[in-house]
Design a protein around this motif. Structure first.
Motif, PDB file in Angstrom:
ATOM      1  N   ILE A   1       3.131  -2.479   1.872  1.00  0.00           N
ATOM      2  CA  ILE A   1       1.999  -2.596   0.988  1.00  0.00           C
ATOM      3  C   ILE A   1       1.189  -3.608   1.642  1.00  0.00           C
ATOM      4  O   ILE A   1       0.153  -3.834   1.268  1.00  0.00           O
ATOM      5  N   LEU A   2       2.106  -4.833   2.022  1.00  0.00           N
ATOM      6  CA  LEU A   2       1.389  -5.792   2.922  1.00  0.00           C
ATOM      7  C   LEU A   2       0.284  -5.348   3.874  1.00  0.00           C
ATOM      8  O   LEU A   2      -0.641  -5.990   4.211  1.00  0.00           O
ATOM      9  N   PHE A   3       0.711  -4.263   4.623  1.00  0.00           N
ATOM     10  CA  PHE A   3       0.058  -3.931   5.636  1.00  0.00           C
ATOM     11  C   PHE A   3      -1.395  -3.179   5.176  1.00  0.00           C
ATOM     12  O   PHE A   3      -2.138  -3.547   5.698  1.00  0.00           O
ATOM     13  N   ILE A   4      -1.171  -2.595   4.035  1.00  0.00           N
ATOM     14  CA  ILE A   4      -2.369  -1.959   3.303  1.00  0.00           C
ATOM     15  C   ILE A   4      -3.355  -3.018   2.792  1.00  0.00           C
ATOM     16  O   ILE A   4      -4.412  -2.972   3.100  1.00  0.00           O
ATOM     17  N   ALA A   5      -2.842  -4.148   2.534  1.00  0.00           N
ATOM     18  CA  ALA A   5      -3.612  -5.290   1.832  1.00  0.00           C
ATOM     19  C   ALA A   5      -4.122  -5.978   3.208  1.00  0.00           C
ATOM     20  O   ALA A   5      -5.576  -6.325   3.126  1.00  0.00           O
ATOM     21  N   PHE A   6      -3.576  -6.135   4.271  1.00  0.00           N
ATOM     22  CA  PHE A   6      -3.876  -6.472   5.572  1.00  0.00           C
ATOM     23  C   PHE A   6      -5.261  -5.566   5.979  1.00  0.00           C
ATOM     24  O   PHE A   6      -6.196  -6.254   6.254  1.00  0.00           O
TER      25      PHE A   6
ATOM     26  N   SER B   1      -3.308   5.558   7.109  1.00  0.00           N
ATOM     27  CA  SER B   1      -2.155   4.922   7.759  1.00  0.00           C
ATOM     28  C   SER B   1      -1.002   4.429   6.459  1.00  0.00           C
ATOM     29  O   SER B   1       0.207   4.623   6.541  1.00  0.00           O
ATOM     30  N   GLY B   2      -1.617   3.791   5.561  1.00  0.00           N
ATOM     31  CA  GLY B   2      -0.768   3.189   4.450  1.00  0.00           C
ATOM     32  C   GLY B   2      -0.053   4.527   3.620  1.00  0.00           C
ATOM     33  O   GLY B   2       0.916   4.324   3.263  1.00  0.00           O
ATOM     34  N   ALA B   3      -1.043   5.446   3.256  1.00  0.00           N
ATOM     35  CA  ALA B   3      -0.188   6.430   2.754  1.00  0.00           C
ATOM     36  C   ALA B   3       0.960   7.228   3.383  1.00  0.00           C
ATOM     37  O   ALA B   3       1.783   7.411   2.854  1.00  0.00           O
ATOM     38  N   LEU B   4       0.690   7.487   4.789  1.00  0.00           N
ATOM     39  CA  LEU B   4       1.754   8.055   5.555  1.00  0.00           C
ATOM     40  C   LEU B   4       2.967   7.267   5.598  1.00  0.00           C
ATOM     41  O   LEU B   4       4.125   7.676   5.741  1.00  0.00           O
ATOM     42  N   LEU B   5       2.640   5.827   5.843  1.00  0.00           N
ATOM     43  CA  LEU B   5       3.708   5.047   5.980  1.00  0.00           C
ATOM     44  C   LEU B   5       4.483   4.767   4.827  1.00  0.00           C
ATOM     45  O   LEU B   5       5.739   4.725   4.652  1.00  0.00           O
ATOM     46  N   LEU B   6       3.788   5.071   3.626  1.00  0.00           N
ATOM     47  CA  LEU B   6       4.654   4.803   2.266  1.00  0.00           C
ATOM     48  C   LEU B   6       5.376   6.135   2.161  1.00  0.00           C
ATOM     49  O   LEU B   6       6.677   6.157   1.637  1.00  0.00           O
ATOM     50  N   ALA B   7       4.721   7.221   2.642  1.00  0.00           N
ATOM     51  CA  ALA B   7       5.550   8.560   2.461  1.00  0.00           C
ATOM     52  C   ALA B   7       6.852   8.529   3.506  1.00  0.00           C
ATOM     53  O   ALA B   7       7.876   8.990   2.906  1.00  0.00           O
ATOM     54  N   ALA B   8       6.603   7.793   4.664  1.00  0.00           N
ATOM     55  CA  ALA B   8       7.758   7.718   5.598  1.00  0.00           C
ATOM     56  C   ALA B   8       8.695   7.057   4.979  1.00  0.00           C
ATOM     57  O   ALA B   8      10.030   7.000   5.086  1.00  0.00           O
TER      58      ALA B   8
END
Length: 95
Positions: A35-40, A68-75
């Motif tokens: 979530i912080l990565f998405i905000a970044f 990328s954020g959606a893929l990382l959240l799913a992962a």
């Protein structure tokens, strides 16, 4: 006066970017780090827009923060589910 406000906004963006990067890198919880990565990525898109690079701003917002954020959240969700299965002692595919 306008130049002073823009300079203050640029400094605020820079400090926010550094704080988000540090928080994402030092976060112990993977979901919070994502979530912080998405905000970044979203703040970085603002930086690109401020630097008058709208193509990079759109690409960063769409790919960097969005996809990328959606893929990382799913992962992270999948890894958490996989960890729970492993902790229960049952092999994969068996109830």
């Amino acid at each position: 006066m306008t130049t002073t406000l823009l300079a203050a906004f640029d400094i605020l963006l820079s400090l926010t970017l550094l704080a988000l990067a540090a928080a994402a890198l030092t976060s112990a919880e993977p979901r919070r780090a994502v979530i912080l990565f998405i905000a970044f990525g979203l703040v970085l898109a603002l930086v690109w827009a401020r630097l008058r690079a709208p193509d990079l701003a759109l690409a960063e917002a769409a790919i960097g923060a969005g996809l990328s954020g959606a893929l990382l959240l799913a992962a992270t969700r999948r890894a958490k589910a996989h960890t729970k299965e492993g902790a229960s002692g049952s092999p994969e595919g068996q109830p």
